[in-house]
Design a protein around this motif. Structure first.
Motif, PDB file in Angstrom:
ATOM      1  N   GLY A  15       2.579 -27.979  -3.055  1.00 21.04           N
ATOM      2  CA  GLY A  15       2.376 -28.462  -1.701  1.00 21.04           C
ATOM      3  C   GLY A  15       1.247 -27.744  -0.985  1.00 21.04           C
ATOM      4  N   PRO A  16       1.140 -27.995   0.312  1.00 23.47           N
ATOM      5  CA  PRO A  16       0.026 -27.471   1.099  1.00 23.47           C
ATOM      6  C   PRO A  16      -0.096 -25.952   1.049  1.00 23.47           C
ATOM      7  N   GLU A  20      -2.311 -17.601   4.513  1.00 22.38           N
ATOM      8  CA  GLU A  20      -2.129 -16.358   3.751  1.00 22.38           C
ATOM      9  C   GLU A  20      -2.532 -16.538   2.292  1.00 22.38           C
ATOM     10  N   GLU A  21      -2.074 -17.651   1.713  1.00 18.43           N
ATOM     11  CA  GLU A  21      -2.428 -17.918   0.322  1.00 18.43           C
ATOM     12  C   GLU A  21      -3.936 -18.087   0.183  1.00 18.43           C
ATOM     13  N   ASP A  22      -4.523 -18.786   1.144  1.00 20.84           N
ATOM     14  CA  ASP A  22      -5.979 -18.952   1.124  1.00 20.84           C
ATOM     15  C   ASP A  22      -6.677 -17.593   1.126  1.00 20.84           C
ATOM     16  N   ASN A  23      -6.228 -16.743   2.022  1.00 20.49           N
ATOM     17  CA  ASN A  23      -6.849 -15.423   2.142  1.00 20.49           C
ATOM     18  C   ASN A  23      -6.718 -14.620   0.850  1.00 20.49           C
ATOM     19  N   SER A  52      -3.848 -25.353  -9.503  1.00 19.70           N
ATOM     20  CA  SER A  52      -3.763 -25.479  -8.058  1.00 19.70           C
ATOM     21  C   SER A  52      -4.765 -24.552  -7.384  1.00 19.70           C
ATOM     22  N   CYS A  53      -4.888 -23.343  -7.917  1.00 23.84           N
ATOM     23  CA  CYS A  53      -5.841 -22.377  -7.368  1.00 23.84           C
ATOM     24  C   CYS A  53      -7.280 -22.882  -7.511  1.00 23.84           C
ATOM     25  N   ARG A  54      -7.574 -23.372  -8.698  1.00 23.10           N
ATOM     26  CA  ARG A  54      -8.933 -23.857  -8.933  1.00 23.10           C
ATOM     27  C   ARG A  54      -9.273 -25.008  -7.994  1.00 23.10           C
TER      28      ARG A  54
END
Length: 232
Positions: A15-16, A20-23, A52-54
């Motif tokens: 999911g979205p 925090e995950e972005d950082n 998902s990260c890529r």
DNA sequence: AATGGAGGCAACCGCGAGCTG
DNA sequence: GCAGCTCGCGGTTGCCTCCAT
């Protein structure tokens, strides 16, 4: 061949993405590079699969991703390239610095496709591998281009003055060739270079090579993170 | 103000290609 | 040459927002 499971479900988040995950992802990639995508989330401490990260990085977090509305020129490029290449979004994206294949694909489906007559839009996705038996891309160009552009009345409304359909068809092709003559040279030349910050504030790019130096990327994100208070 | 439908977009899924041991 | 793995791509889905009623 047995496919390796992408996200062995257990414990991996979907999911979205959160800020925090972005950082975490940005900080990790800027520090270490992405390296092995599959191993990245574990090393970075993210409960995401590598895919998902890529995707998140390439479509959203990369410093050179251009956000915001598509310009007229970009629309024209997409229409033109799609007429030539079909649904090869990555190839189209390669000609639009700062735009991702996903973004272009979405834009096509939500905006541009509507302008075309769906019944006439018969171009199929090309296989990624070149088949030696198939005619070359250039050889097929005329066959591909005409149905799309001829039916695209709004697109050619400025150029088409004849109401006779046969004349209109020929005019459309002529207009197309005339209209895109310069365009074509730009698109297919390897040097499609813009540097520095553009007047509209978008990030300049050196097409055909990494758009930002690693140093620039790091500076960009360090500034951003520092401003948001997420980096000491 | 509430609700339902449509549109837009981010993200996921599955496949094929290419690389490596 | 083969098997296993990762990566990248295109198609699809599902959620969120906006707008009309």
């Amino acid at each position: 061949m047995v496919r390796a499971p992408c996200c062995e479900a257990m414990g991996l988040k979907k999911g979205p993405w959160t800020h925090e995950e972005d950082n975490i992802l940005v900080s990790y990639i800027l520090t270490n590079g992405h390296g092995n995508w599959r191993a990245l989330p574990k090393k970075a401490g993210l409960l995401r699969c590598g895919k998902s990260c890529r995707l998140r990085w390439t479509n959203y977090l990369r410093p050179d991703v251009k956000r915001g509305d598509f310009s007229k020129e970009e629309e024209e490029t997409i229409i033109y390239m799609h007429a030539m290449l079909g649904n090869r979004w990555s190839a189209i994206a390669a000609k639009l610095p700062g735009r991702t294949d996903n973004e272009i694909k979405n834009f096509w489906h939500t905006h541009l496709k509507k302008r075309l007559n769906p019944n006439q839009f018969i171009k199929k996705t090309k296989p990624r591998t070149a088949n030696p038996d198939e005619p070359k891309e250039e050889d097929k160009f005329e066959d591909q281009i005409s149905p799309v552009f001829i039916q695209n009345e709004s697109y050619f409304s400025e150029n088409i003055t004849e109401s006779n359909s046969v004349d209109m068809k020929q005019n459309s092709i002529d207009s197309f060739e005339e209209y895109f003559h310069d365009f074509d040279e730009i698109l297919w030349s390897e040097e499609f270079t813009v540097t520095g910050e553009e007047e509209d504030g978008s990030i300049g790019l050196n097409f055909g090579k990494p758009s930002l130096s690693n140093e620039d990327s790091i500076s960009f994100w360090l500034n951003l993170l520092a401003e948001s208070g997420n980096l000491e």
